[in-house]
Write an enzyme that holds these catalytic residues in place. Structure first.
Site, PDB file in Angstrom:
ATOM      1  N   CYS A  71       0.841  -1.194   0.000  1.00  0.00           N
ATOM      2  CA  CYS A  71       0.000   0.000   0.000  1.00  0.00           C
ATOM      3  C   CYS A  71       0.879   1.248   0.000  1.00  0.00           C
ATOM      4  O   CYS A  71       1.945   1.263   0.620  1.00  0.00           O
ATOM      5  CB  CYS A  71      -0.896  -0.033   1.241  1.00  0.00           C
ATOM      6  SG  CYS A  71      -1.661   1.532   1.655  1.00  0.00           S
ATOM      7  N   CYS A 149      -7.521  -0.056   8.216  1.00  0.00           N
ATOM      8  CA  CYS A 149      -6.282   0.720   8.115  1.00  0.00           C
ATOM      9  C   CYS A 149      -5.838   1.149   9.509  1.00  0.00           C
ATOM     10  O   CYS A 149      -6.594   1.825  10.220  1.00  0.00           O
ATOM     11  CB  CYS A 149      -6.508   1.947   7.234  1.00  0.00           C
ATOM     12  SG  CYS A 149      -5.081   3.057   7.183  1.00  0.00           S
ATOM     13  N   GLN A 186      -6.958  19.688   8.576  1.00  0.00           N
ATOM     14  CA  GLN A 186      -5.842  18.808   8.929  1.00  0.00           C
ATOM     15  C   GLN A 186      -6.366  17.410   9.201  1.00  0.00           C
ATOM     16  O   GLN A 186      -7.414  17.243   9.834  1.00  0.00           O
ATOM     17  CB  GLN A 186      -5.104  19.336  10.174  1.00  0.00           C
ATOM     18  CG  GLN A 186      -4.399  20.658   9.971  1.00  0.00           C
ATOM     19  CD  GLN A 186      -3.064  20.502   9.249  1.00  0.00           C
ATOM     20  OE1 GLN A 186      -2.732  19.439   8.725  1.00  0.00           O
ATOM     21  NE2 GLN A 186      -2.291  21.580   9.196  1.00  0.00           N
ATOM     22  N   CYS A 307       4.213  21.943   4.862  1.00  0.00           N
ATOM     23  CA  CYS A 307       4.163  20.481   4.816  1.00  0.00           C
ATOM     24  C   CYS A 307       5.247  19.933   3.896  1.00  0.00           C
ATOM     25  O   CYS A 307       5.239  18.729   3.596  1.00  0.00           O
ATOM     26  CB  CYS A 307       2.787  19.994   4.360  1.00  0.00           C
ATOM     27  SG  CYS A 307       2.309  20.572   2.714  1.00  0.00           S
TER      28      CYS A 307
END
Length: 354
Positions: A71, A149, A186, A307
């Protein structure tokens, strides 16, 4: 080919050298002794894959996700959390020195995430022709299916389990999010709250009566700053985000915040007056187009949330060349188990410049 992994690099791979050439190896750990196979030769550097771990790094841990390595969602589940924090700090520091040309920058210890797992409040799922539901493999459109997940909020995993059969019948992907977070900016709710607290603490140390903000979104940071500033001028290009912010202003009777819809480099055509502090929170590409207008505005302090260490370093260099000095930066782990580095940086105007 045998190599020793020296460090982690932007993008998440480990780096070693062989006969003077750099070798980049995904899913490696600093201190690993590896047998690797070259998968791409670029002349001065090579890409390789792990064939055998002859001596594992002390930083290695067992990944908890059965599809880790397939993944594309995570790159660092094989690393201890402390080593992830150290690596993010070092990646940010090296970017500031190499790209930003900032000598010996003050880089604080990485702010850990309150949650290392189950922190994401939204995910984007994809569906293949066989009806398998999952994320894309890295650098591919191949769907890697999974049951749940480990970095997604448990409410999202529960919804996926409940709706899997329905989602599998779709001809395109779907976004799942924690209820109530529709306009949230976020993905890590708890860490976002920590970031806002740090931002306010830093602003309290500075003149902050008149604040401007670029890339304000729907006001994630704006309304936190409004509690301590006399007035805030906030700019955002996304009309839906601006509309959401305006609704909140009206709903809560906020009188010291003004929102405008404008691209960052044209925002200050709408702004009149002095600016004590400017907050910028650009997308991954940074804000090179806004540097000239920021310098013309001339805020005493600039707080930059980023970021991407590389584009941050480039933009800081441009601002430092125009009369600002780097003070400090705080790496922030907004995305545990991945290589992504968030940061908060303070610049101050040099006396007598601008």
């Amino acid at each position: 080919m045998h190599i020793h992994i020296e460090k982690l690099i932007p993008g998440g791979a480990g780096m070693g050298t062989h006969e003077g050439r750099r070798v980049f190896v995904p899913f490696a750990a600093p201190g690993d002794e590896l047998e690797v196979e070259v998968v791409a030769d670029h002349g001065s550097w090579m890409e390789a894959r792990i064939v055998d771990i002859t001596q594992p790094s002390p930083d290695r841990v067992e990944p908890i996700c059965p599809v880790f390595g397939k993944c594309g969602g995570c790159q660092w589940q094989h690393l201890s959390y402390d080593s992830q924090l150290r690596a993010k700090r070092e990646i940010l520091r090296e970017s500031l020195m190499r790209i930003g040309k900032i000598a010996d920058p003050e880089v604080l210890e990485t702010l850990p995430s309150p949650q290392q797992w189950h922190y994401r409040n939204r995910i984007q799922l994809h569906v293949n022709a066989a009806g398998e539901v999952g994320f894309y493999r890295a650098k591919s459109k191949e769907v890697v299916a999974f049951a749940s997940c480990p970095i997604a909020d448990e409410h999202i995993n529960a919804e996926l389990a409940h709706r899997r059969e329905e989602i599998a019948k779709r001809d395109r992907g779907i976004a799942l999010r924690v209820e109530g977070d529709e306009s949230f900016s976020q993905v890590n709710t708890a860490q976002n709250e920590q970031l806002k607290k740090v931002l306010i603490d830093w602003m309290r140390e500075l003149p902050h009566e008149h604040v401007a903000e670029l890339h304000a979104g729907s006001g994630n940071f704006t309304f936190a700053m409004a509690a301590i500033a006399s007035e805030i001028f906030a700019s955002e290009i996304d009309g839906r985000a601006v509309a959401a912010a305006q609704k909140r202003i009206e709903r809560e009777g906020i009188t010291n915040v003004a929102f405008v819809r404008a691209p960052a480099h044209k925002a200050f055509a709408h702004h009149v007056g002095a600016c004590d502090a400017l907050l910028i929170d650009p997308p991954r590409k940074g804000c090179p187009e806004a540097i000239e207008s920021i310098v013309r505005l001339g805020p005493q302090s600039i707080l930059a949330i980023s970021c991407d260490p590389a584009t941050l370093a480039r933009d800081l260099r441009a601002l430092c060349d125009q009369g600002y000095r780097f003070v400090r930066t705080l790496p922030i782990d907004m995305f545990p188990q991945t290589f992504h580095v968030e940061s908060l940086t303070l610049l101050q105007r040099v006396s007598g410049r601008l």
